[in-house]
Design a protein around this motif. Structure first.
Motif, PDB file in Angstrom:
ATOM      1  N   GLY A  71      10.071 -11.447  26.827  1.00 54.77           N
ATOM      2  CA  GLY A  71      10.432 -11.146  25.518  1.00 54.77           C
ATOM      3  C   GLY A  71      10.671 -12.070  24.428  1.00 54.77           C
ATOM      4  O   GLY A  71      10.602 -13.243  24.784  1.00 54.77           O
ATOM      5  N   LEU A  72      10.625 -11.570  23.078  1.00 52.20           N
ATOM      6  CA  LEU A  72      10.785 -12.697  22.094  1.00 52.20           C
ATOM      7  C   LEU A  72      12.213 -12.579  21.375  1.00 52.20           C
ATOM      8  O   LEU A  72      12.902 -13.300  21.322  1.00 52.20           O
ATOM      9  N   GLY A 119      10.750 -20.599  23.866  1.00 58.07           N
ATOM     10  CA  GLY A 119      11.019 -21.475  25.136  1.00 58.07           C
ATOM     11  C   GLY A 119      12.459 -21.732  25.193  1.00 58.07           C
ATOM     12  O   GLY A 119      13.358 -21.597  26.310  1.00 58.07           O
ATOM     13  N   ALA A 120      13.106 -22.116  24.010  1.00 56.99           N
ATOM     14  CA  ALA A 120      14.369 -22.351  23.794  1.00 56.99           C
ATOM     15  C   ALA A 120      15.334 -21.204  24.246  1.00 56.99           C
ATOM     16  O   ALA A 120      16.265 -21.397  24.871  1.00 56.99           O
ATOM     17  N   ARG A 121      14.946 -20.036  23.487  1.00 56.11           N
ATOM     18  CA  ARG A 121      15.533 -18.850  24.028  1.00 56.11           C
ATOM     19  C   ARG A 121      15.594 -18.417  25.488  1.00 56.11           C
ATOM     20  O   ARG A 121      16.652 -18.178  25.891  1.00 56.11           O
ATOM     21  N   TRP A 122      14.433 -18.603  26.001  1.00 53.43           N
ATOM     22  CA  TRP A 122      14.233 -18.482  27.633  1.00 53.43           C
ATOM     23  C   TRP A 122      15.086 -19.330  28.451  1.00 53.43           C
ATOM     24  O   TRP A 122      16.026 -18.881  29.335  1.00 53.43           O
ATOM     25  N   ASP A 134      14.328  -9.428  22.013  1.00 52.67           N
ATOM     26  CA  ASP A 134      15.138  -8.737  23.142  1.00 52.67           C
ATOM     27  C   ASP A 134      14.624  -9.390  24.338  1.00 52.67           C
ATOM     28  O   ASP A 134      13.574  -8.870  25.176  1.00 52.67           O
ATOM     29  N   ILE A 135      15.288 -10.450  25.084  1.00 51.34           N
ATOM     30  CA  ILE A 135      15.105 -11.014  26.113  1.00 51.34           C
ATOM     31  C   ILE A 135      15.585 -10.321  27.438  1.00 51.34           C
ATOM     32  O   ILE A 135      16.406 -10.298  27.441  1.00 51.34           O
ATOM     33  N   GLY A 136      14.473 -10.324  28.357  1.00 56.54           N
ATOM     34  CA  GLY A 136      14.786  -9.752  29.433  1.00 56.54           C
ATOM     35  C   GLY A 136      14.920 -10.420  30.732  1.00 56.54           C
ATOM     36  O   GLY A 136      13.929 -11.505  30.637  1.00 56.54           O
ATOM     37  N   LEU A 137      15.660 -10.632  31.569  1.00 60.49           N
ATOM     38  CA  LEU A 137      15.970 -11.521  32.796  1.00 60.49           C
ATOM     39  C   LEU A 137      15.689 -10.622  34.070  1.00 60.49           C
ATOM     40  O   LEU A 137      16.210  -9.646  34.113  1.00 60.49           O
ATOM     41  N   GLU A 165       3.095 -22.574  16.743  1.00 62.23           N
ATOM     42  CA  GLU A 165       3.572 -23.569  17.756  1.00 62.23           C
ATOM     43  C   GLU A 165       5.077 -23.560  17.659  1.00 62.23           C
ATOM     44  O   GLU A 165       6.022 -23.613  18.580  1.00 62.23           O
ATOM     45  N   ALA A 166       5.781 -23.448  16.562  1.00 66.34           N
ATOM     46  CA  ALA A 166       7.341 -23.446  16.184  1.00 66.34           C
ATOM     47  C   ALA A 166       7.666 -22.284  16.825  1.00 66.34           C
ATOM     48  O   ALA A 166       8.825 -21.925  17.556  1.00 66.34           O
ATOM     49  N   ALA A 167       6.714 -20.953  16.840  1.00 66.13           N
ATOM     50  CA  ALA A 167       7.246 -19.855  17.450  1.00 66.13           C
ATOM     51  C   ALA A 167       7.472 -19.926  18.840  1.00 66.13           C
ATOM     52  O   ALA A 167       8.271 -19.584  19.447  1.00 66.13           O
ATOM     53  N   ALA A 168       6.463 -20.649  19.296  1.00 65.17           N
ATOM     54  CA  ALA A 168       6.396 -20.873  21.030  1.00 65.17           C
ATOM     55  C   ALA A 168       7.731 -21.648  21.398  1.00 65.17           C
ATOM     56  O   ALA A 168       8.232 -21.446  22.325  1.00 65.17           O
TER      57      ALA A 168
END
Length: 75
Positions: free
Chosen positions: A62-63, A24-27, A65-68, A17-20
């Motif tokens: 991504g987790l 979400g915050a990073r995204w 390395d976030i891709g947009l 849950e913490a990882a999710a």
């Protein structure tokens, strides 16, 4: 024992849950950074209104390395 297994399962669930939540915050943070307008709860003082030229969808993945990817919406 069953009690130890349940406790380990609870710890694992809380870690997931913490990882999710972190993902979400990073995204949200990265998506807001590429949109240079005010939209929804994302408000910019230098761009207080929506920009019709930015009528698109931002897809994130991504987790670490976030891709947009920006996908234009039909008018």
């Amino acid at each position: 024992t069953r009690k130890e297994s349940s406790a380990a399962s609870d710890v694992y669930k809380r870690q997931r849950e913490a990882a999710a939540l972190l993902a979400g915050a990073r995204w949200i943070y990265r998506s807001a950074g590429v949109r240079h307008e005010s939209r929804g709860l994302h408000r910019l003082q230098e761009a207080p209104t929506q920009d019709p030229a930015q009528r698109d969808r931002i897809v994130v993945n991504g987790l670490h390395d976030i891709g947009l990817q920006r996908i234009a919406l039909a008018p």
